[in-house]
Design an enzyme around this catalytic site. Structure first.
Site, PDB file in Angstrom:
ATOM      1  N   LYS A  32      37.829  50.724  47.731  1.00 20.36           N
ATOM      2  CA  LYS A  32      38.282  50.208  46.436  1.00 20.36           C
ATOM      3  C   LYS A  32      37.798  48.776  46.245  1.00 20.36           C
ATOM      4  O   LYS A  32      37.803  47.976  47.192  1.00 20.36           O
ATOM      5  CB  LYS A  32      39.811  50.271  46.388  1.00 20.36           C
ATOM      6  CG  LYS A  32      40.452  49.871  45.074  1.00 20.36           C
ATOM      7  CD  LYS A  32      41.950  50.098  45.163  1.00 20.36           C
ATOM      8  CE  LYS A  32      42.675  49.762  43.872  1.00 20.36           C
ATOM      9  NZ  LYS A  32      44.130  50.056  43.967  1.00 20.36           N
ATOM     10  N   SER A 109      45.801  52.925  40.556  1.00 16.05           N
ATOM     11  CA  SER A 109      44.592  52.181  40.251  1.00 16.05           C
ATOM     12  C   SER A 109      43.434  52.498  41.210  1.00 16.05           C
ATOM     13  O   SER A 109      42.315  52.049  41.004  1.00 16.05           O
ATOM     14  CB  SER A 109      44.890  50.677  40.313  1.00 16.05           C
ATOM     15  OG  SER A 109      45.308  50.290  41.622  1.00 16.05           O
ATOM     16  N   SER A 133      49.593  53.499  43.515  1.00 16.73           N
ATOM     17  CA  SER A 133      48.170  53.544  43.197  1.00 16.73           C
ATOM     18  C   SER A 133      47.302  54.336  44.153  1.00 16.73           C
ATOM     19  O   SER A 133      46.114  54.515  43.900  1.00 16.73           O
ATOM     20  CB  SER A 133      47.620  52.110  43.087  1.00 16.73           C
ATOM     21  OG  SER A 133      48.160  51.475  41.954  1.00 16.73           O
TER      22      SER A 133
END
Length: 520
Positions: A32, A109, A133
């Site tokens: 990420k 996310s 997330s």
């Protein structure tokens, strides 16, 4: 560069080769875009963040550990802006395509990380989980996901969102991979490895180093002993004072809670007896398996496996959590919940939150919001970054949590504008849930209310969905607990995750138990 027709990866072609060999030999992973890589500027899903920050001088701890155990980094994945969403729809970079639900959002996310795993572009992916997330996109995309005990995995080199809730999480297509990654990243395991290294290095200095050490030890022994005795005495005094104060607080809280708890327990127990004995004409949807039903005060011994050497002996079905899921999602997940329960000796079902999960979610939202503005408010006011409309509204709301109205009627920022009520509520909830789970109990709940919403869903419908989702994800978030989401349910062909939550620090035991279950 791999072909990425799913939009999971950023345009920055960042790859890293393994630096060692170990548990993850031969595996690839995606990262990420919120972790430090030496010589790279993480973007955090926002061009202005990338523009206003310098290249990193050191690689994040989790990345170094993965590389040292034989894993290869194949790319950087997209994220929602500053990790402040559960949707995965990025205003600047677009929305990664959910391979298992093409017309639906991937969830955020850690959207790109979940998509990269679901699309088989990588073996596993690293994300972050503050309010859900990792768990939410794992459920939407139909992969396994794990959020560890808060603080159990190093956040060194991570762009923070709300530090007292932030965790590093990971996703994979099988449980065995989740477990192997946990053995690499959990700090308890790392401390053991470091101890072994230190012991090895201590023996490399030869006899001269040992002689020097003994001489120095002899010279300083008396001074060190005196200092140690004084320090120990001071620590004992501080611990006694802290313990006394803690006992006073606990007694006050127990007195306040005792009457409510007794009434609640009596009511819940009566409801359970009525349901199990067939006296409730609106029988709970949980009681669909006769092997986990029982008349009386307990649910034990009816067709369930003997506890024996099982790492967990008790399961709790969260009735209030299950009611947040769509009826179709409940029907899809309940059979799997009962199958898991048969491996345990005791099974119970009751409401998790006496105050209501909506109250818990509001508590989480308020505390998280204050931390978010405290973390990023100065940068936002200084740089005036361009956010997507939804993200901009959320950051504007977090600012109001630090405001008071001045004499002229205009808002002013007040540093100590705090409200201890939510903090105290968090402490009470955490204590209660951790005591409920202990070391031998698991909590079974839906990960999310149902399949991923359609791409482009806006307005009241999406906000209502987000609210229900947060009521599920806030349980582990408020209490800092490990939670694994399992891609075992489907509604109309779309993935829905089942979650298992364990007590604090039970990460390896939880993953190992589920992994052994999936193997058999």
């Amino acid at each position: 560069m791999m072909e990425d027709r799913w939009g999971a990866f950023s345009k920055d072609a960042v790859t890293l080769e393994p630096t060692g060999s170990g548990l993850l030999d031969g595996l690839t992973f995606a990262l990420k875009d919120v972790f430090a890589i030496r010589g790279y500027v993480p973007g955090a899903g926002n061009p202005d963040w990338k523009r206003t920050h310098a290249m990193e001088e050191q690689t994040a701890t989790v990345v170094e550990r993965l590389l040292a155990q034989g894993a290869r980094l194949v790319g950087i994945t997209h994220t929602d802006e500053l990790m402040f969403s559960l949707n995965g729809e990025n205003y600047h970079y677009g929305t990664p395509q959910n391979p298992n639900a093409i017309k639906r959002i991937p969830g955020g996310s850690s959207s790109g990380s979940a998509v990269a795993v679901a699309a088989r572009l990588t073996d596993f992916a690293i994300g972050t989980d503050t309010g859900g997330s990792v768990r939410v996109p794992a459920s939407y995309c139909g992969v396994y996901g794990f959020r560890p005990t808060h603080g159990a995995v190093s956040t060194g080199g991570l762009i923070p969102l709300a530090p007292s809730f932030d965790t590093v999480g990971w996703m994979a297509r099988d449980m065995d991979s989740l477990l192997r990654i946990a053995r690499v990243l959990l700090d308890g395991e790392q401390e053991y490895v470091q101890t072994g290294i230190e012991q090895e290095q201590a023996g490399l200095g030869g006899r001269e180093r040992q002689d020097e050490h003994e001489a120095r030890q002899s010279r300083d022994e008396r001074d060190e002993r005196d200092e140690r005795d004084e320090r120990d005495e001071q620590e004992k005094r501080e611990k006694r004072e802290e313990r006394d104060e803690q006992e006073k607080r606990e007694k006050r809280e127990e007195r306040d809670e005792q009457e409510k708890r007794e009434e609640r327990e009596e009511r819940d127990e009566q409801e359970k007896r009525d349901k199990r004995c067939g006296r409730d004409e609106h029988k709970s949807a949980l009681a669909v398996d006769p092997q986990v039903e029982c008349c009386g005060s307990g649910v034990e011994g009816l067709g369930l496996a003997s506890g024996g050497n099982q790492p967990f002996s008790r399961a709790i079905f969260g009735e209030d959590a299950l009611k947040l899921a769509m009826p179709e999602a409940q029907a899809a997940l309940l059979p799997h919940m009962h199958i898991l329960a048969r491996k345990l000796t005791f099974v119970d079902q009751h409401h998790i939150a006496a105050e209501g999960l909506n109250v818990w979610a509001n508590c989480f939202r308020w505390l998280q919001g204050r931390e978010i503005w405290q973390t990023h408010g100065a940068w936002i006011e200084r740089e005036q970054p361009c956010f997507g409309p939804d993200i901009a509204k959320r950051f504007a709301w977090t600012r109001t949590l630090w405001e008071q109205t001045g004499k002229d009627g205009l808002p002013i920022m007040v540093e100590n504008n705090t409200n201890i009520e939510e903090q105290q509520m968090r402490e009470r909830i955490t204590k209660r849930v951790r005591n409920m789970l202990g070391e031998d109990t698991v909590l079974l709940i839906p990960t999310v209310p149902g399949p991923a919403p359609l791409r482009g869903t806006r307005g009241h419908r999406m906000e209502e969905w987000r609210t229900r989702t947060m009521q599920l994800t806030c349980i582990a978030g408020l209490c800092g607990l490990p939670q694994v989401t399992l891609p075992w349910g489907k509604v109309n062909g779309f993935p829905v995750g089942l979650s298992v939550i364990a007590g604090v620090g039970q990460d390896i035991k939880l993953l190992q138990w589920v992994n052994e279950f999936t193997q058999t």
